[in-house]
Design a protein around this motif. Structure first.
Motif, PDB file in Angstrom:
ATOM      1  N   GLY A   1       0.797  -1.227   0.000  1.00  0.00           N
ATOM      2  CA  GLY A   1       0.000   0.000   0.000  1.00  0.00           C
ATOM      3  C   GLY A   1       0.824   1.268   0.000  1.00  0.00           C
ATOM      4  N   GLU A   2       1.987   1.226   0.624  1.00  0.00           N
ATOM      5  CA  GLU A   2       2.846   2.414   0.627  1.00  0.00           C
ATOM      6  C   GLU A   2       3.329   2.719  -0.792  1.00  0.00           C
ATOM      7  N   VAL A   3       3.759   1.683  -1.495  1.00  0.00           N
ATOM      8  CA  VAL A   3       4.208   1.866  -2.877  1.00  0.00           C
ATOM      9  C   VAL A   3       3.053   2.348  -3.753  1.00  0.00           C
ATOM     10  N   GLY A   4       1.859   1.757  -3.554  1.00  0.00           N
ATOM     11  CA  GLY A   4       0.706   2.125  -4.371  1.00  0.00           C
ATOM     12  C   GLY A   4       0.347   3.593  -4.257  1.00  0.00           C
ATOM     13  N   SER A   5       0.285   4.109  -3.036  1.00  0.00           N
ATOM     14  CA  SER A   5      -0.017   5.527  -2.853  1.00  0.00           C
ATOM     15  C   SER A   5       1.086   6.403  -3.429  1.00  0.00           C
ATOM     16  N   GLY A   6       2.324   5.930  -3.307  1.00  0.00           N
ATOM     17  CA  GLY A   6       3.437   6.676  -3.891  1.00  0.00           C
ATOM     18  C   GLY A   6       3.323   6.781  -5.398  1.00  0.00           C
ATOM     19  N   LEU A   7       2.864   5.707  -6.054  1.00  0.00           N
ATOM     20  CA  LEU A   7       2.657   5.736  -7.508  1.00  0.00           C
ATOM     21  C   LEU A   7       1.623   6.784  -7.885  1.00  0.00           C
TER      22      LEU A   7
ATOM     23  N   TYR B   1       1.341   7.929   0.989  1.00  0.00           N
ATOM     24  CA  TYR B   1       1.008   9.259   0.448  1.00  0.00           C
ATOM     25  C   TYR B   1       1.878  10.331   1.095  1.00  0.00           C
ATOM     26  N   VAL B   2       1.945  10.310   2.418  1.00  0.00           N
ATOM     27  CA  VAL B   2       2.714  11.332   3.134  1.00  0.00           C
ATOM     28  C   VAL B   2       4.194  11.262   2.738  1.00  0.00           C
ATOM     29  N   ALA B   3       4.743  10.059   2.667  1.00  0.00           N
ATOM     30  CA  ALA B   3       6.153   9.907   2.310  1.00  0.00           C
ATOM     31  C   ALA B   3       6.425  10.417   0.902  1.00  0.00           C
ATOM     32  N   ALA B   4       5.518  10.141  -0.032  1.00  0.00           N
ATOM     33  CA  ALA B   4       5.710  10.586  -1.415  1.00  0.00           C
ATOM     34  C   ALA B   4       5.621  12.109  -1.510  1.00  0.00           C
ATOM     35  N   MET B   5       4.683  12.699  -0.802  1.00  0.00           N
ATOM     36  CA  MET B   5       4.563  14.158  -0.809  1.00  0.00           C
ATOM     37  C   MET B   5       5.839  14.797  -0.256  1.00  0.00           C
ATOM     38  N   GLN B   6       6.354  14.265   0.826  1.00  0.00           N
ATOM     39  CA  GLN B   6       7.575  14.811   1.424  1.00  0.00           C
ATOM     40  C   GLN B   6       8.772  14.602   0.505  1.00  0.00           C
ATOM     41  N   ARG B   7       8.792  13.479  -0.188  1.00  0.00           N
ATOM     42  CA  ARG B   7       9.878  13.208  -1.131  1.00  0.00           C
ATOM     43  C   ARG B   7       9.915  14.248  -2.244  1.00  0.00           C
ATOM     44  N   HIS B   8       8.731  14.728  -2.627  1.00  0.00           N
ATOM     45  CA  HIS B   8       8.657  15.749  -3.683  1.00  0.00           C
ATOM     46  C   HIS B   8       8.700  17.173  -3.122  1.00  0.00           C
ATOM     47  N   GLY B   9       8.909  17.306  -1.811  1.00  0.00           N
ATOM     48  CA  GLY B   9       8.980  18.631  -1.203  1.00  0.00           C
ATOM     49  C   GLY B   9       7.637  19.316  -1.111  1.00  0.00           C
ATOM     50  N   LEU B  10       6.547  18.534  -1.031  1.00  0.00           N
ATOM     51  CA  LEU B  10       5.198  19.084  -0.983  1.00  0.00           C
ATOM     52  C   LEU B  10       4.578  18.873   0.388  1.00  0.00           C
ATOM     53  N   GLU B  11       3.595  19.711   0.722  1.00  0.00           N
ATOM     54  CA  GLU B  11       2.927  19.644   2.017  1.00  0.00           C
ATOM     55  C   GLU B  11       1.754  18.663   1.963  1.00  0.00           C
TER      56      GLU B  11
END
Length: 331
Positions: A161-167, A198-208
């Motif tokens: 699920g973590e990977v899925g939300s990141g995609l 989702y949260v990890a992917a947003m932070q990875r892209h520098g987004l809130e």
């Protein structure tokens, strides 16, 4: 005349009740001539074996059981389809009940299934406490689908699920979105992992990150979107929904508010159920291999029945299916 019994079949075929029982269990110890006589008698009388009685009378059950958390979600129907195919191929019978996404009802449903003394039990998306799962695993081989467990007596089948939300987030960022909200799955199975991804992917892209409380239903998705609209302020340009049903509810509420999908706001679901592929929905979504998850769950139980003792944890990789509900943000 009442329902024909095994004794009736034995009398019609001129054999013992014990031999009829062997035939009904598919035993190879019966000659083809006697098997044919018993089956012919059963057909003439309209006899069919009672699964519960057969299970209780035998030390080796041929019944596998499945508890489905939510019958309204097509995801589970598609998992059951794969589960049933594997069960049937290997000569087992299947019984199913549901828990209605209620811990109390699910606990009762699991107890009812265990009363059949099945060879194994699959729990699909359960929301019962871990203690209930541990207790059930003491009575029968157990596999969880869309739920994790560290118990050595419990097998699991999940997608990442973590990977899925990141995609989902990566796809929206590639389209140019920066203001992306996540409608949370609440206490639903795997919701915390999808939120974390989702949260990890947003932070990875520098987004809130913006996590909005919701649940795995269309009603909850619509309610969450209405809350965003009524709060005023700047709306996100994209939404990553908890699942497909949540996404459809969100789209409905957006359209009620006069917003177009995807021209004004993009929406991504999760699960890639049959609902998402409908032409008038055409939802971009994260795909879980639902049929394969069901087959793997069935095989895990059958392997336990055949002697495996170590826990197996299957983690499948999701993929993104791009359809018509995502586009670059409005300029």
């Amino acid at each position: 005349m009442g329902r024909p019994t095994m004794e009736d079949v034995a009398a019609r075929a001129g054999v013992s009740r014990a031999l009829v029982s062997l035939v009904m269990r598919g035993s190879p110890k019966v000659s083809e001539q006697r098997r044919s006589a018993v089956l012919a008698a059963a057909e003439e009388l309209g006899y069919s074996p009672h699964l519960m009685a057969r299970s209780l009378a035998s030390a080796t059950s041929t019944v596998l059981a499945a508890m489905v958390s939510d019958l309204n979600n097509a995801f589970f129907a598609e998992v059951v389809d794969g589960f049933d195919a594997a069960v049937t191929e290997q000569g087992f019978d299947l019984i199913i009940n549901t828990g209605g996404r209620s811990p109390t009802r699910e606990r009762r449903a699991v107890d009812n299934l265990l009363s059949f003394r099945p060879a194994g039990v699959a729990l699909l998306g359960p929301v019962v406490p871990a203690s209930t799962i541990a207790k059930a695993a003491e009575q029968s081989p157990l596999v969880l689908v869309s739920r994790g467990s560290r118990l050595s007596t419990v097998d699991t089948v999940n997608d990442d699920g973590e990977v899925g939300s990141g995609l989902a987030v990566d796809h929206l960022v590639e389209l140019g979105h920066q203001h992306i909200a996540h409608l949370d799955g609440g206490g639903g199975s795997q919701a915390s992992l999808r939120r974390k991804g989702y949260v990890a992917a947003m932070q990875r892209h520098g987004l809130e990150p913006l996590v909005v409380a919701s649940e795995y239903t269309d009603t909850a998705g619509a309610r969450a979107v209405r809350g965003l609209v009524e709060a005023g302020g700047t709306l996100p340009t994209a939404i990553v929904a908890a699942n497909d049903y949540n996404a459809v509810g969100a789209i409905s509420a957006l359209e009620d508010a006069g917003l177009r999908v995807p021209q004004d706001i993009s929406v991504i679901g999760y699960d890639n159920t049959s609902l998402a592929a409908l032409r008038h929905v055409s939802l971009t979504t994260v795909d879980q291999p639902r049929h394969e998850m069901g087959r793997l769950a069935a095989q895990a139980l059958i392997d336990r029945v055949r002697g495996r003792t170590d826990a197996v944890h299957q983690l499948l990789h999701p993929s993104l299916v791009v359809r018509a509900t995502t586009a670059p943000p409005p300029r």
